[in-house]
Design a protein around this motif. Structure first.
Motif, PDB file in Angstrom:
ATOM      1  N   UNK A 186     -83.056 -55.903   4.350  1.00 47.18           N
ATOM      2  CA  UNK A 186     -84.175 -56.295   5.084  1.00 47.18           C
ATOM      3  C   UNK A 186     -85.418 -56.367   4.253  1.00 47.18           C
ATOM      4  N   UNK A 187     -85.602 -55.549   3.419  1.00 47.98           N
ATOM      5  CA  UNK A 187     -86.477 -55.664   2.166  1.00 47.98           C
ATOM      6  C   UNK A 187     -86.461 -56.810   1.574  1.00 47.98           C
ATOM      7  N   UNK A 188     -85.480 -57.268   1.052  1.00 52.35           N
ATOM      8  CA  UNK A 188     -85.428 -58.380   0.228  1.00 52.35           C
ATOM      9  C   UNK A 188     -85.821 -59.791   1.244  1.00 52.35           C
ATOM     10  N   UNK A 189     -85.481 -59.429   2.413  1.00 51.27           N
ATOM     11  CA  UNK A 189     -85.621 -60.550   3.506  1.00 51.27           C
ATOM     12  C   UNK A 189     -87.377 -60.802   3.505  1.00 51.27           C
ATOM     13  N   UNK A 190     -87.711 -59.596   3.588  1.00 53.31           N
ATOM     14  CA  UNK A 190     -89.304 -59.841   3.730  1.00 53.31           C
ATOM     15  C   UNK A 190     -90.242 -60.095   2.619  1.00 53.31           C
ATOM     16  N   UNK A 191     -89.475 -59.604   1.574  1.00 50.01           N
ATOM     17  CA  UNK A 191     -90.065 -60.298   0.283  1.00 50.01           C
ATOM     18  C   UNK A 191     -89.818 -61.897   0.150  1.00 50.01           C
ATOM     19  N   UNK A 192     -88.728 -62.267   0.298  1.00 50.42           N
ATOM     20  CA  UNK A 192     -88.583 -63.627   0.118  1.00 50.42           C
ATOM     21  C   UNK A 192     -89.391 -64.353   1.454  1.00 50.42           C
ATOM     22  N   UNK A 193     -89.495 -63.878   2.374  1.00 49.04           N
ATOM     23  CA  UNK A 193     -90.237 -64.473   3.654  1.00 49.04           C
ATOM     24  C   UNK A 193     -91.781 -64.704   3.311  1.00 49.04           C
ATOM     25  N   UNK A 194     -92.192 -63.593   2.573  1.00 52.28           N
ATOM     26  CA  UNK A 194     -93.608 -63.678   2.180  1.00 52.28           C
ATOM     27  C   UNK A 194     -93.806 -64.631   1.145  1.00 52.28           C
TER      28      UNK A 194
ATOM     29  N   UNK B  93     -82.117 -74.046   1.308  1.00 54.44           N
ATOM     30  CA  UNK B  93     -81.255 -73.372   0.436  1.00 54.44           C
ATOM     31  C   UNK B  93     -81.422 -72.292  -0.704  1.00 54.44           C
ATOM     32  N   UNK B  94     -82.638 -72.848  -1.223  1.00 53.39           N
ATOM     33  CA  UNK B  94     -83.328 -72.115  -2.224  1.00 53.39           C
ATOM     34  C   UNK B  94     -83.839 -70.584  -1.806  1.00 53.39           C
ATOM     35  N   UNK B  95     -84.170 -70.729  -0.559  1.00 56.66           N
ATOM     36  CA  UNK B  95     -84.675 -69.474   0.097  1.00 56.66           C
ATOM     37  C   UNK B  95     -83.454 -68.419   0.351  1.00 56.66           C
ATOM     38  N   UNK B  96     -82.453 -69.195   0.782  1.00 62.55           N
ATOM     39  CA  UNK B  96     -81.101 -68.054   0.886  1.00 62.55           C
ATOM     40  C   UNK B  96     -80.871 -67.557  -0.360  1.00 62.55           C
ATOM     41  N   UNK B  97     -80.714 -68.442  -1.221  1.00 61.44           N
ATOM     42  CA  UNK B  97     -80.599 -68.140  -2.856  1.00 61.44           C
ATOM     43  C   UNK B  97     -81.482 -66.794  -3.294  1.00 61.44           C
ATOM     44  N   UNK B  98     -82.517 -67.020  -2.947  1.00 63.19           N
ATOM     45  CA  UNK B  98     -83.888 -66.207  -3.529  1.00 63.19           C
ATOM     46  C   UNK B  98     -83.768 -64.960  -2.797  1.00 63.19           C
ATOM     47  N   UNK B  99     -83.160 -64.923  -1.412  1.00 65.27           N
ATOM     48  CA  UNK B  99     -83.160 -63.606  -0.571  1.00 65.27           C
ATOM     49  C   UNK B  99     -81.879 -62.905  -1.242  1.00 65.27           C
ATOM     50  N   UNK B 100     -80.772 -63.493  -1.492  1.00 67.00           N
ATOM     51  CA  UNK B 100     -79.664 -62.782  -2.010  1.00 67.00           C
ATOM     52  C   UNK B 100     -79.976 -62.398  -3.323  1.00 67.00           C
ATOM     53  N   UNK B 101     -80.510 -62.882  -4.112  1.00 65.79           N
ATOM     54  CA  UNK B 101     -80.761 -62.602  -5.568  1.00 65.79           C
ATOM     55  C   UNK B 101     -81.733 -61.245  -5.441  1.00 65.79           C
ATOM     56  N   UNK B 102     -82.799 -61.543  -4.508  1.00 66.65           N
ATOM     57  CA  UNK B 102     -83.753 -60.233  -4.523  1.00 66.65           C
ATOM     58  C   UNK B 102     -83.140 -58.918  -3.873  1.00 66.65           C
ATOM     59  N   UNK B 103     -82.005 -59.331  -2.930  1.00 68.61           N
ATOM     60  CA  UNK B 103     -81.256 -58.070  -2.427  1.00 68.61           C
ATOM     61  C   UNK B 103     -80.564 -57.619  -3.539  1.00 68.61           C
ATOM     62  N   UNK B 104     -79.803 -58.247  -4.271  1.00 70.11           N
ATOM     63  CA  UNK B 104     -79.092 -57.519  -5.425  1.00 70.11           C
ATOM     64  C   UNK B 104     -80.021 -56.832  -6.287  1.00 70.11           C
ATOM     65  N   UNK B 105     -81.098 -57.284  -6.554  1.00 72.55           N
ATOM     66  CA  UNK B 105     -81.789 -56.661  -7.305  1.00 72.55           C
ATOM     67  C   UNK B 105     -82.582 -55.266  -6.864  1.00 72.55           C
ATOM     68  N   UNK B 106     -82.916 -55.472  -5.597  1.00 73.00           N
ATOM     69  CA  UNK B 106     -83.556 -54.298  -4.823  1.00 73.00           C
ATOM     70  C   UNK B 106     -82.469 -53.129  -4.804  1.00 73.00           C
ATOM     71  N   UNK B 107     -81.214 -53.562  -4.576  1.00 70.56           N
ATOM     72  CA  UNK B 107     -80.039 -52.580  -4.189  1.00 70.56           C
ATOM     73  C   UNK B 107     -79.812 -51.928  -5.504  1.00 70.56           C
ATOM     74  N   UNK B 108     -79.791 -52.590  -6.659  1.00 74.46           N
ATOM     75  CA  UNK B 108     -79.251 -51.794  -7.918  1.00 74.46           C
ATOM     76  C   UNK B 108     -80.559 -51.277  -8.472  1.00 74.46           C
ATOM     77  N   UNK B 109     -81.717 -51.425  -8.017  1.00 75.37           N
ATOM     78  CA  UNK B 109     -82.698 -50.486  -8.368  1.00 75.37           C
ATOM     79  C   UNK B 109     -82.552 -49.259  -7.565  1.00 75.37           C
ATOM     80  N   UNK B 110     -82.206 -49.304  -6.238  1.00 74.04           N
ATOM     81  CA  UNK B 110     -81.929 -48.241  -5.426  1.00 74.04           C
ATOM     82  C   UNK B 110     -81.170 -47.025  -6.041  1.00 74.04           C
ATOM     83  N   UNK B 111     -79.990 -47.589  -6.560  1.00 79.18           N
ATOM     84  CA  UNK B 111     -78.956 -46.962  -7.190  1.00 79.18           C
ATOM     85  C   UNK B 111     -79.478 -46.416  -8.454  1.00 79.18           C
ATOM     86  N   UNK B 112     -80.033 -47.177  -9.458  1.00 77.90           N
ATOM     87  CA  UNK B 112     -80.534 -46.547 -10.526  1.00 77.90           C
ATOM     88  C   UNK B 112     -81.509 -45.400 -10.258  1.00 77.90           C
ATOM     89  N   UNK B 113     -82.302 -45.450  -9.532  1.00 79.63           N
ATOM     90  CA  UNK B 113     -83.254 -44.621  -9.264  1.00 79.63           C
ATOM     91  C   UNK B 113     -82.631 -43.289  -8.696  1.00 79.63           C
TER      92      UNK B 113
END
Length: 510
Positions: free
Chosen positions: A277-285, A298-318
């Protein structure tokens, strides 16, 4: 009615013998922790400022392709202008033969494939066309000053840095080349000039204009924070919710009552949903404020997916930070993680000292390379290393977070057993105290009864006290148990009322 009367009660002076040791301990601990934090932030400031230090003097590491399709006076003017401009503060012009790039389309491909940061090329037969135009006539009227010298670049690739390092410098090169052309060919141009033709006169004063072929125009104002505040806010967003999740697990005592593998699975599901949800909000903004930026769905969907991966791995690292680091050092690790990641994407590594190339292995640099590839339609082929970096952090984060659940469950069970044992000891101590009081009471009653019998010397049957005493003892026992079991709730309620604001565990305690 006094204002907070308990706070106004008489208290020992600061010089009182009981207060003096605590005063010195507070000052010592405050001083040591002050130094720790100051050294940390001084190091972070030096790190981020060092990446920007002498940025201009590193501009020569930005390579620009030059191909001379003209082979005449204009190409020579460009070479002469570069010889004057060449230095540490100007991009390096790397000339290649026409046989290496027989068509301008191959130059665009080289820039798209990031073999070069940009390119400049002259149009074939441009010098002859310029000479003919100065003679006037139809050659002057059909002369296109925009089809002489062309630069190719990709504004989406570190857009703010590219503006000054490439676009501005190449415009300076074009203007200098015009001066060099006038100096070398001015006399001949005046001889060939048709002074009666206004078009020829205009061409003399403005022989060409640098034409720009921008692979991905990126001019929206919000682009200034894509590689700074956007990344920072994503990391902070994950840290806040991580604290919420950890607080819920502790508040409801899940670590000591639920199987660890189920908790690990649920945590992954919760974190995946939250970051989705957070990645969707970021990409949407980003898309909502793109302001004419030509990107598609298509670029929006890919941006959403990449930001999701980045956000989730940061959640795990933290989460791994909060598991394996002592609590006083978690905030320090958070700010260090943020600064080092953001520093890796502030500037191209070509414009920073070589030391900062360690940022290649950080998630922020990897995700930004993937985003640039998406936004510019594949003109940043760094996926061969960027995606593996992101997935390595994701996998290591899942493993570390899962092991951390078992670790927390282990110590939570130990603490629960310790608390239960402490509660039992308190109950036993209270019971022992009650039994001693009961014995004293019974002895007192017996002495009173004996004295009364001796005085009356009249045999009589006394009523039994056992039932009353037993009932009272049972009620006292239940009251003790209830009081000890509810002590933690009472203490937490008192803590909420007497809170003094947020506080952190100290790295140094006297």
């Amino acid at each position: 009615m006094q204002f907070y009367p308990k706070a106004r009660e008489q208290r020992p002076s600061i010089n009182h013998p009981s207060v003096r040791p605590r005063r010195l301990a507070v000052l010592r601990a405050a001083g040591v922790n002050l130094l720790l934090l100051q050294f940390l932030f001084l190091g972070l400031f030096c790190y981020i400022f060092g990446s920007l230090f002498q940025q201009t003097s590193h501009t020569h590491q930005v390579n620009i392709l030059f191909v001379d399709y003209d082979g005449g006076a204009i190409g020579s003017a460009v070479r002469g202008a570069y010889e004057k401009l060449q230095g540490q503060g100007f991009p390096t012009l790397m000339e290649r033969s026409v046989s290496a790039y027989p068509q301008p389309g191959l130059i665009e491909g080289a820039v798209c494939d990031i073999k070069f940061w940009g390119a400049v090329y002259t149009t074939a037969n441009a010098s002859n066309a310029l000479t003919a135009a100065l003679a006037g006539g139809s050659a002057a009227s059909t002369y296109d000053k925009n089809d002489v010298l062309t630069m190719v670049w990709n504004e989406a690739r570190y857009p703010t840095a590219v503006d000054s390092a490439i676009e501005s410098n190449l415009k300076t090169l074009s203007q200098s080349a015009r001066v060099m052309y006038s100096e070398a060919n001015g006399k001949q141009a005046l001889q060939d000039l048709n002074t009666s033709d206004p078009a020829a006169m205009a061409i003399l004063y403005d022989p060409w204009t640098l034409s720009s072929m921008n692979l991905q125009p990126t001019k929206q104002g919000s682009r200034l924070i894509y590689n700074t505040l956007v990344i920072i806010l994503i990391m902070i967003q994950e840290f806040f919710y991580l604290g919420t999740v950890n607080g819920l697990y502790v508040q409801y005592k899940l670590y000591s009552s639920v199987r660890p593998h189920r908790m690990a699975i649920v945590r992954l599901i919760i974190s995946a949903g939250y970051t989705l949800i957070g990645a969707l909000c970021t990409a949407g903004a980003i898309w909502a404020f793109r302001s004419g930026w030509h990107v598609n769905g298509n670029q929006f969907a890919l941006t959403w997916a990449v930001l999701w991966l980045f956000a989730h791995l940061n959640f795990l690292v933290l989460d791994v930070f909060t598991i394996w680091l002592p609590p006083p050092y978690v905030p320090m690790a958070l700010i260090t993680w943020i600064i080092t990641n953001v520093t890796s994407i502030l500037l191209p590594f070509e414009l920073s000292p070589a030391f900062y190339k360690v940022g290649f292995g950080l998630p922020a640099h990897a995700v930004f390379q993937v985003l640039l590839d998406i936004w510019s339609g594949g003109c940043n082929p760094q996926l061969y290393y960027a995606l593996p970096v992101l997935f390595v952090f994701e996998i290591l984060g899942i493993v570390g977070s899962t092991v951390g659940v078992y670790r927390r469950a282990h110590y939570a069970s130990i603490k629960a057993e310790s608390d239960e044992k402490a509660c039992e000891e308190r109950v036993a101590a209270a019971l022992l105290q009650q039994q001693e009081a009961q014995l004293v009471r019974q002895e007192t009653l017996q002495d009173v009864d004996s004295a009364s019998d001796a005085e009356s010397q009249i045999p009589s049957q006394r009523p039994r006290r056992g039932t009353v005493d037993t009932t009272k003892d049972q009620e006292d026992l239940m009251g003790i148990i209830r009081r000890e079991m509810s002590r933690s709730n009472v203490e937490s309620s008192e803590d909420r009322r007497s809170t003094t604001g947020p506080s952190f565990s100290l790295p140094f305690k006297d």
